[in-house]
Every structure is written in C-alpha cells, then in structure tokens.
Scaffold this motif. Structure first.
Motif, PDB file in Angstrom:
ATOM      1  N   GLU A   7       0.863  51.182 -43.012  1.00 58.65           N
ATOM      2  CA  GLU A   7       0.300  50.125 -43.858  1.00 58.65           C
ATOM      3  C   GLU A   7       1.373  49.123 -44.263  1.00 58.65           C
ATOM      4  OE1 GLU A   7      -2.933  49.598 -44.243  1.00 58.65           O
ATOM      5  OE2 GLU A   7      -3.147  51.314 -42.925  1.00 58.65           O
ATOM      6  N   GLN A   8       2.567  49.613 -44.555  1.00 56.72           N
ATOM      7  CA  GLN A   8       3.668  48.708 -44.894  1.00 56.72           C
ATOM      8  C   GLN A   8       4.033  47.840 -43.689  1.00 56.72           C
ATOM      9  OE1 GLN A   8       6.352  51.793 -46.219  1.00 56.72           O
ATOM     10  NE2 GLN A   8       6.225  51.082 -48.346  1.00 56.72           N
ATOM     11  N   ALA A   9       4.022  48.436 -42.518  1.00 61.83           N
ATOM     12  CA  ALA A   9       4.324  47.683 -41.296  1.00 61.83           C
ATOM     13  C   ALA A   9       3.285  46.592 -41.070  1.00 61.83           C
ATOM     14  CB  ALA A   9       4.391  48.621 -40.098  1.00 61.83           C
ATOM     15  N   LYS A  10       2.029  46.918 -41.302  1.00 61.00           N
ATOM     16  CA  LYS A  10       0.964  45.916 -41.144  1.00 61.00           C
ATOM     17  C   LYS A  10       1.137  44.781 -42.143  1.00 61.00           C
ATOM     18  CE  LYS A  10      -2.601  48.929 -39.212  1.00 61.00           C
ATOM     19  NZ  LYS A  10      -3.929  49.521 -39.438  1.00 61.00           N
ATOM     20  N   LEU A  11       1.558  45.108 -43.362  1.00 64.40           N
ATOM     21  CA  LEU A  11       1.797  44.084 -44.375  1.00 64.40           C
ATOM     22  C   LEU A  11       2.967  43.188 -43.969  1.00 64.40           C
ATOM     23  CD1 LEU A  11       1.222  42.815 -47.127  1.00 64.40           C
ATOM     24  CD2 LEU A  11       2.685  44.559 -48.137  1.00 64.40           C
ATOM     25  N   ILE A  12       4.039  43.786 -43.468  1.00 67.42           N
ATOM     26  CA  ILE A  12       5.186  43.005 -43.006  1.00 67.42           C
ATOM     27  C   ILE A  12       4.773  42.089 -41.860  1.00 67.42           C
ATOM     28  CG2 ILE A  12       7.434  43.156 -41.847  1.00 67.42           C
ATOM     29  CD1 ILE A  12       7.853  45.804 -43.433  1.00 67.42           C
ATOM     30  N   LEU A  13       3.974  42.603 -40.943  1.00 62.99           N
ATOM     31  CA  LEU A  13       3.483  41.796 -39.827  1.00 62.99           C
ATOM     32  C   LEU A  13       2.661  40.612 -40.336  1.00 62.99           C
ATOM     33  CD1 LEU A  13       3.386  41.576 -36.734  1.00 62.99           C
ATOM     34  CD2 LEU A  13       1.304  42.954 -36.821  1.00 62.99           C
ATOM     35  N   GLU A  14       1.823  40.861 -41.308  1.00 66.54           N
ATOM     36  CA  GLU A  14       1.016  39.782 -41.892  1.00 66.54           C
ATOM     37  C   GLU A  14       1.910  38.728 -42.565  1.00 66.54           C
ATOM     38  OE1 GLU A  14      -2.378  39.203 -45.336  1.00 66.54           O
ATOM     39  OE2 GLU A  14      -2.199  41.158 -44.378  1.00 66.54           O
ATOM     40  N   ARG A  48       8.838  43.970 -32.490  1.00 65.11           N
ATOM     41  CA  ARG A  48       9.152  45.391 -32.705  1.00 65.11           C
ATOM     42  C   ARG A  48       8.137  46.056 -33.636  1.00 65.11           C
ATOM     43  NH1 ARG A  48      15.725  45.254 -33.391  1.00 65.11           N
ATOM     44  NH2 ARG A  48      16.165  44.832 -31.198  1.00 65.11           N
ATOM     45  N   ILE A  49       7.765  45.365 -34.691  1.00 66.05           N
ATOM     46  CA  ILE A  49       6.786  45.931 -35.620  1.00 66.05           C
ATOM     47  C   ILE A  49       5.429  46.067 -34.942  1.00 66.05           C
ATOM     48  CG2 ILE A  49       5.500  45.482 -37.747  1.00 66.05           C
ATOM     49  CD1 ILE A  49       8.085  44.276 -38.883  1.00 66.05           C
ATOM     50  N   LEU A  50       5.030  45.051 -34.202  1.00 63.60           N
ATOM     51  CA  LEU A  50       3.752  45.100 -33.505  1.00 63.60           C
ATOM     52  C   LEU A  50       3.732  46.246 -32.485  1.00 63.60           C
ATOM     53  CD1 LEU A  50       1.013  43.710 -33.244  1.00 63.60           C
ATOM     54  CD2 LEU A  50       2.026  42.209 -31.527  1.00 63.60           C
ATOM     55  N   ASN A  51       4.824  46.426 -31.751  1.00 64.29           N
ATOM     56  CA  ASN A  51       4.903  47.538 -30.795  1.00 64.29           C
ATOM     57  C   ASN A  51       4.851  48.883 -31.489  1.00 64.29           C
ATOM     58  OD1 ASN A  51       5.043  45.847 -28.568  1.00 64.29           O
ATOM     59  ND2 ASN A  51       7.270  45.856 -28.493  1.00 64.29           N
ATOM     60  N   ALA A  52       5.517  49.009 -32.623  1.00 67.72           N
ATOM     61  CA  ALA A  52       5.495  50.269 -33.365  1.00 67.72           C
ATOM     62  C   ALA A  52       4.096  50.576 -33.868  1.00 67.72           C
ATOM     63  CB  ALA A  52       6.477  50.208 -34.547  1.00 67.72           C
ATOM     64  N   ILE A  53       3.384  49.572 -34.351  1.00 67.74           N
ATOM     65  CA  ILE A  53       2.018  49.782 -34.834  1.00 67.74           C
ATOM     66  C   ILE A  53       1.121  50.185 -33.672  1.00 67.74           C
ATOM     67  CG2 ILE A  53      -0.036  48.609 -35.740  1.00 67.74           C
ATOM     68  CD1 ILE A  53       1.900  46.908 -37.462  1.00 67.74           C
ATOM     69  N   ASN A  54       1.230  49.481 -32.553  1.00 69.47           N
ATOM     70  CA  ASN A  54       0.368  49.751 -31.409  1.00 69.47           C
ATOM     71  C   ASN A  54       0.673  51.079 -30.719  1.00 69.47           C
ATOM     72  OD1 ASN A  54      -1.045  47.352 -31.765  1.00 69.47           O
ATOM     73  ND2 ASN A  54       0.272  46.215 -30.378  1.00 69.47           N
ATOM     74  N   SER A  55       1.914  51.531 -30.773  1.00 69.73           N
ATOM     75  CA  SER A  55       2.272  52.768 -30.088  1.00 69.73           C
ATOM     76  C   SER A  55       2.066  54.012 -30.945  1.00 69.73           C
ATOM     77  CB  SER A  55       3.723  52.706 -29.603  1.00 69.73           C
ATOM     78  OG  SER A  55       4.604  52.709 -30.701  1.00 69.73           O
ATOM     79  N   GLU A  57       0.172  56.794 -32.946  1.00 65.81           N
ATOM     80  CA  GLU A  57      -1.146  57.433 -32.908  1.00 65.81           C
ATOM     81  C   GLU A  57      -1.251  58.374 -34.089  1.00 65.81           C
ATOM     82  OE1 GLU A  57      -2.001  59.275 -29.171  1.00 65.81           O
ATOM     83  OE2 GLU A  57      -1.187  57.599 -28.054  1.00 65.81           O
ATOM     84  N   GLY A  58      -1.952  57.955 -35.098  1.00 63.15           N
ATOM     85  CA  GLY A  58      -2.104  58.786 -36.280  1.00 63.15           C
ATOM     86  C   GLY A  58      -0.913  58.693 -37.214  1.00 63.15           C
ATOM     87  N   GLY A  59       0.274  59.008 -36.732  1.00 66.76           N
ATOM     88  CA  GLY A  59       1.472  58.940 -37.557  1.00 66.76           C
ATOM     89  C   GLY A  59       2.225  57.672 -37.296  1.00 66.76           C
ATOM     90  N   PHE A  60       3.228  57.470 -38.108  1.00 65.69           N
ATOM     91  CA  PHE A  60       4.018  56.255 -37.918  1.00 65.69           C
ATOM     92  C   PHE A  60       5.464  56.550 -38.115  1.00 65.69           C
ATOM     93  CE2 PHE A  60       4.350  51.869 -37.255  1.00 65.69           C
ATOM     94  CZ  PHE A  60       5.272  51.358 -38.140  1.00 65.69           C
TER      95      PHE A  60
END
Length: 60
Positions: A7-14, A48-55, A57-60
């Motif tokens: 969720e933090q990664a998604k916020l940073i991406l936004e 990098r953040i987008l790749n981490a979010i997309n790769s 699965e369940g965990g982060f």
C-alpha cells in the motif's frame, strides 16, 4: 534497502505520477544537468516501484 508495504508503494507511485503530471505544466530545461538527473532518477524509481508492485504476489 528499505522495507515498505504494498500500500505504501502504491501511494509512492501515485505521488510520483502526480509529480510527473505537475511537471507537464512547466517547460523543462533540457540544458540543466541537475534537472535531467532528477527526471531520470524519478523515472527509474517509478519503474522499480511499479515492477515491485506487479511482481509481488500476496506479499511485498
């Protein structure tokens, strides 16, 4: 390496996407190496953040 939640990664991406959109309102100075470095580093971080979010699965 820092640990953040998905969720933090998604916020940073936004935030990065909003910053990119805001940058479109001013004319970039392509002769300024510091500004070019900023654009490059922002793009790399976004990728990098987008790749981490997309790769993840369940965990982060």
């Amino acid at each position: 390496m820092i640990n953040i939640t998905k969720e933090q990664a998604k916020l940073i991406l936004e935030l990065i996407d909003n910053d990119i959109q805001s940058s479109e309102f001013s004319e970039p100075d392509y002769t300024d190496p510091n500004q070019l470095r900023f654009y490059f580093e922002r793009a790399v971080l976004r990728e990098r953040i987008l790749n981490a979010i997309n790769s993840s699965e369940g965990g982060f």
